[in-house]
Scaffold this motif. Structure first.
Motif, PDB file in Angstrom:
ATOM      1  N   ALA A   1      28.817  35.191  13.725  1.00  0.00           N
ATOM      2  CA  ALA A   1      27.716  34.245  13.711  1.00  0.00           C
ATOM      3  C   ALA A   1      26.692  34.050  15.119  1.00  0.00           C
ATOM      4  O   ALA A   1      25.631  33.805  14.829  1.00  0.00           O
ATOM      5  CB  ALA A   1      28.463  32.587  13.470  1.00  0.00           C
ATOM      6  N   LEU A   2      27.432  34.472  16.122  1.00  0.00           N
ATOM      7  CA  LEU A   2      26.875  34.458  17.327  1.00  0.00           C
ATOM      8  C   LEU A   2      25.869  35.367  17.497  1.00  0.00           C
ATOM      9  O   LEU A   2      24.739  35.446  18.002  1.00  0.00           O
ATOM     10  CB  LEU A   2      27.947  34.696  18.544  1.00  0.00           C
ATOM     11  CG  LEU A   2      28.787  33.211  18.630  1.00  0.00           C
ATOM     12  CD1 LEU A   2      29.629  33.708  19.952  1.00  0.00           C
ATOM     13  CD2 LEU A   2      27.807  32.195  19.289  1.00  0.00           C
ATOM     14  N   CYS A   3      26.200  36.409  16.760  1.00  0.00           N
ATOM     15  CA  CYS A   3      25.192  37.670  16.515  1.00  0.00           C
ATOM     16  C   CYS A   3      23.829  37.296  15.679  1.00  0.00           C
ATOM     17  O   CYS A   3      22.645  37.412  16.124  1.00  0.00           O
ATOM     18  CB  CYS A   3      25.826  38.978  16.040  1.00  0.00           C
ATOM     19  SG  CYS A   3      27.005  39.714  16.945  1.00  0.00           S
ATOM     20  N   VAL A   4      24.385  36.285  14.670  1.00  0.00           N
ATOM     21  CA  VAL A   4      23.214  35.802  13.796  1.00  0.00           C
ATOM     22  C   VAL A   4      22.176  34.909  14.743  1.00  0.00           C
ATOM     23  O   VAL A   4      20.981  34.969  14.772  1.00  0.00           O
ATOM     24  CB  VAL A   4      23.662  35.099  12.785  1.00  0.00           C
ATOM     25  CG1 VAL A   4      22.552  34.369  11.998  1.00  0.00           C
ATOM     26  CG2 VAL A   4      24.337  36.056  11.616  1.00  0.00           C
ATOM     27  N   THR A   5      22.834  34.071  15.513  1.00  0.00           N
ATOM     28  CA  THR A   5      21.909  33.300  16.530  1.00  0.00           C
ATOM     29  C   THR A   5      21.315  34.308  17.381  1.00  0.00           C
ATOM     30  O   THR A   5      20.200  33.828  17.620  1.00  0.00           O
ATOM     31  CB  THR A   5      22.977  32.364  17.403  1.00  0.00           C
ATOM     32  OG1 THR A   5      23.750  31.450  16.585  1.00  0.00           O
ATOM     33  CG2 THR A   5      22.514  31.513  18.448  1.00  0.00           C
ATOM     34  N   THR A   6      21.686  35.189  18.141  1.00  0.00           N
ATOM     35  CA  THR A   6      21.099  36.157  18.829  1.00  0.00           C
ATOM     36  C   THR A   6      19.603  36.462  18.211  1.00  0.00           C
ATOM     37  O   THR A   6      18.650  36.463  18.651  1.00  0.00           O
ATOM     38  CB  THR A   6      21.791  37.168  19.267  1.00  0.00           C
ATOM     39  OG1 THR A   6      23.029  36.886  19.888  1.00  0.00           O
ATOM     40  CG2 THR A   6      21.021  38.203  20.282  1.00  0.00           C
ATOM     41  N   GLY A   7      20.095  36.843  16.909  1.00  0.00           N
ATOM     42  CA  GLY A   7      18.713  37.217  15.976  1.00  0.00           C
ATOM     43  C   GLY A   7      17.665  36.246  15.747  1.00  0.00           C
ATOM     44  O   GLY A   7      16.357  36.377  15.953  1.00  0.00           O
ATOM     45  N   THR A   8      18.272  34.911  15.803  1.00  0.00           N
ATOM     46  CA  THR A   8      17.181  33.771  15.506  1.00  0.00           C
ATOM     47  C   THR A   8      16.471  33.395  16.761  1.00  0.00           C
ATOM     48  O   THR A   8      15.169  33.279  16.860  1.00  0.00           O
ATOM     49  CB  THR A   8      17.943  32.330  14.985  1.00  0.00           C
ATOM     50  OG1 THR A   8      18.793  31.901  16.321  1.00  0.00           O
ATOM     51  CG2 THR A   8      18.491  32.722  13.832  1.00  0.00           C
ATOM     52  N   PHE A   9      17.098  33.714  17.981  1.00  0.00           N
ATOM     53  CA  PHE A   9      16.071  33.466  19.226  1.00  0.00           C
ATOM     54  C   PHE A   9      15.162  34.706  19.299  1.00  0.00           C
ATOM     55  O   PHE A   9      14.173  34.530  19.854  1.00  0.00           O
ATOM     56  CB  PHE A   9      17.200  33.467  20.348  1.00  0.00           C
ATOM     57  CG  PHE A   9      17.887  32.059  20.510  1.00  0.00           C
ATOM     58  CD1 PHE A   9      17.020  31.058  20.467  1.00  0.00           C
ATOM     59  CD2 PHE A   9      19.287  32.002  20.399  1.00  0.00           C
ATOM     60  CE1 PHE A   9      17.572  29.662  21.069  1.00  0.00           C
ATOM     61  CE2 PHE A   9      19.949  30.770  20.553  1.00  0.00           C
ATOM     62  CZ  PHE A   9      19.130  29.731  20.836  1.00  0.00           C
ATOM     63  N   LEU A  10      15.718  35.923  19.234  1.00  0.00           N
ATOM     64  CA  LEU A  10      14.979  37.057  19.137  1.00  0.00           C
ATOM     65  C   LEU A  10      13.607  36.886  18.248  1.00  0.00           C
ATOM     66  O   LEU A  10      12.440  36.962  18.738  1.00  0.00           O
ATOM     67  CB  LEU A  10      15.454  38.330  18.966  1.00  0.00           C
ATOM     68  CG  LEU A  10      16.487  38.760  19.972  1.00  0.00           C
ATOM     69  CD1 LEU A  10      17.348  39.887  19.769  1.00  0.00           C
ATOM     70  CD2 LEU A  10      15.696  39.000  21.325  1.00  0.00           C
ATOM     71  N   LEU A  11      13.777  36.429  17.092  1.00  0.00           N
ATOM     72  CA  LEU A  11      12.782  36.357  15.993  1.00  0.00           C
ATOM     73  C   LEU A  11      11.654  35.340  16.442  1.00  0.00           C
ATOM     74  O   LEU A  11      10.565  35.159  16.354  1.00  0.00           O
ATOM     75  CB  LEU A  11      13.313  36.032  14.634  1.00  0.00           C
ATOM     76  CG  LEU A  11      12.551  36.106  13.444  1.00  0.00           C
ATOM     77  CD1 LEU A  11      11.364  37.149  13.498  1.00  0.00           C
ATOM     78  CD2 LEU A  11      13.186  35.812  12.043  1.00  0.00           C
ATOM     79  N   SER A  12      12.302  33.982  17.160  1.00  0.00           N
ATOM     80  CA  SER A  12      11.441  32.847  17.700  1.00  0.00           C
ATOM     81  C   SER A  12      10.604  33.318  18.603  1.00  0.00           C
ATOM     82  O   SER A  12       9.396  33.043  18.849  1.00  0.00           O
ATOM     83  CB  SER A  12      12.435  32.014  18.275  1.00  0.00           C
ATOM     84  OG  SER A  12      11.786  30.833  18.845  1.00  0.00           O
TER      85      SER A  12
END
Length: 394
Positions: free
Chosen positions: A162-173
């Protein structure tokens, strides 16, 4: 609003940031509890959402105006992504997890303040007020459904996944903001020490009577709203409610807030929203005072819903605040405002929980409503008394 090209990527980035923050909080809480079995250390993950805000809001808020907004927003997202990526690495020591969580929390007021100031550059007049309202609605909605989604994600993913998913959301933002917004120049130049300049500028804002009164109007009501949230668990337990009752009780105020802002934004014009701001703020905490009657859970939920329904005063406040603050201090003022809200909410929750060790939860909520109402009325006197000119730019 969505017809404005720049608003679309900013709004999408906001949604991604909210989702990322929720996933990170849920995943870290589960991860820390599995590693330590400690309820105290697990609760610190949520406390760290609030505590660093005051420090960051004062010491770093000058960055918002001293550097181009797009650069600040993208840098905050990239730094947050890097911190969360390290959290996701297996074997990361517990102390490092907490340091990284504090770092992400300190970046948050800088990001939200810069974004709020940017909206005033992108949206004109009433569109800015409605845009700010929409951003708040998304934030409130995340309180209603976000943690449920986060828990659902953990059914399929491990906490580190789930933390990896969070990393992806910040990068996409970061990508959306980098390529979807215009690179505007900084609002003000500065060559001195950043922290010293931030502190001095924050002092100037707080020294201005009108701006100080408006900041207090943003800060005081949420402090007392949070008292009810801080004693939600013992109140629901005393009422004999299960986890469902606790969840509905906790969601009642955010539901009312969302409904209030949607109705005021769609049914009322700017002048009407201005007129209702002071009366709604004045009565916003009275439903909590009604807990003196020791209401059963269904009535208590309705009372908190009514408190949330008063939140439309924020639309009038938005207009007054952006009109009053000079453009070259707008980013810092927004960062300071957000930092104060989050810090005092955390203090309100903690105070409510501490007092609930000595008094029944319904008494604590009633006391918060009564003391809060008196406090808000005092602040509203200052808001009315200081209807003067705009603060002069430095």
């Amino acid at each position: 609003m969505f017809s404005v090209r720049e608003f679309r990527p900013i709004f999408a980035a906001h949604v991604l940031s909210i989702l990322g923050s929720v996933f990170a909080e849920v995943a870290l809480a589960v991860l820390v509890f599995r590693q330590t079995g400690s309820a105290l250390l697990t609760s610190l993950i949520f406390a760290l959402t609030f505590l660093p805000y005051a420090l960051s809001g004062v010491l770093l808020s000058g960055i918002s105006d001293r550097y181009p907004a797009r650069r600040v927003l993208v840098a905050c997202d990239l730094l947050s992504a890097a911190c969360v990526a390290v959290m996701a690495v297996p074997g990361t020591p517990l102390a490092v997890l907490f340091v990284l969580r504090i770092t992400v929390s300190m970046l948050s007021p800088l990001f939200t303040g810069t974004r709020a100031a940017s909206l005033a550059d992108i949206l004109d007049g009433d569109l800015y007020i409605l845009g700010r309202s929409l951003v708040r609605i998304v934030s409130q909605t995340s309180q209603i459904v976000g943690f449920g989604i986060g828990g659902l994600v953990l059914v399929w993913l491990s906490p580190r996944g789930a933390l990896c998913v969070t990393t992806g959301t910040f990068l996409l933002s970061a990508l959306l903001l980098r390529f979807g917004t215009v690179d505007r120049p900084a609002r003000r130049s500065g060559t001195g020490a950043l922290m010293r300049e931030s502190i001095a500028s924050a002092g100037e804002l707080l020294a201005h009577p009108r701006i100080r009164a408006l900041l207090l109007m943003w800060w005081v009501p949420p402090t007392f709203f949070a008292v009810a949230e801080g004693v939600a668990v013992p109140f629901a337990d005393a009422a004999g409610a299960g986890t469902l009752g606790f969840g509905v009780f906790l969601a009642a105020m955010p539901v009312g807030t969302v409904a209030s802002e949607v109705l005021a934004g769609t049914l009322l014009g700017p002048a009407a929203r201005d007129r209702i701001a002071v009366p709604l703020a004045a009565v916003s905490l009275l439903p909590m005072a009604a807990f003196a009657m020791r209401p059963p859970l269904p009535v208590a939920i309705v009372l908190l819903l009514c408190t949330g329904l008063c939140a439309a005063y924020a639309l009038g406040m938005d207009k007054w605040f952006v009109d009053e603050v000079p453009e070259d201090k707008r980013g810092q003022a927004m960062s300071l405002m957000g930092a104060g809200i989050m810090t005092l909410q955390g203090m309100g929750m903690a105070t409510g929980g501490a007092v609930a060790e000595l008094a029944p939860p319904y008494v604590v909520i009633c006391g918060g409503g009564m003391v809060g109402t008196v406090s808000v009325l005092g602040v509203l006197r200052s808001v009315r008394r200081t209807r003067t000119g705009v603060m002069s730019p430095a």
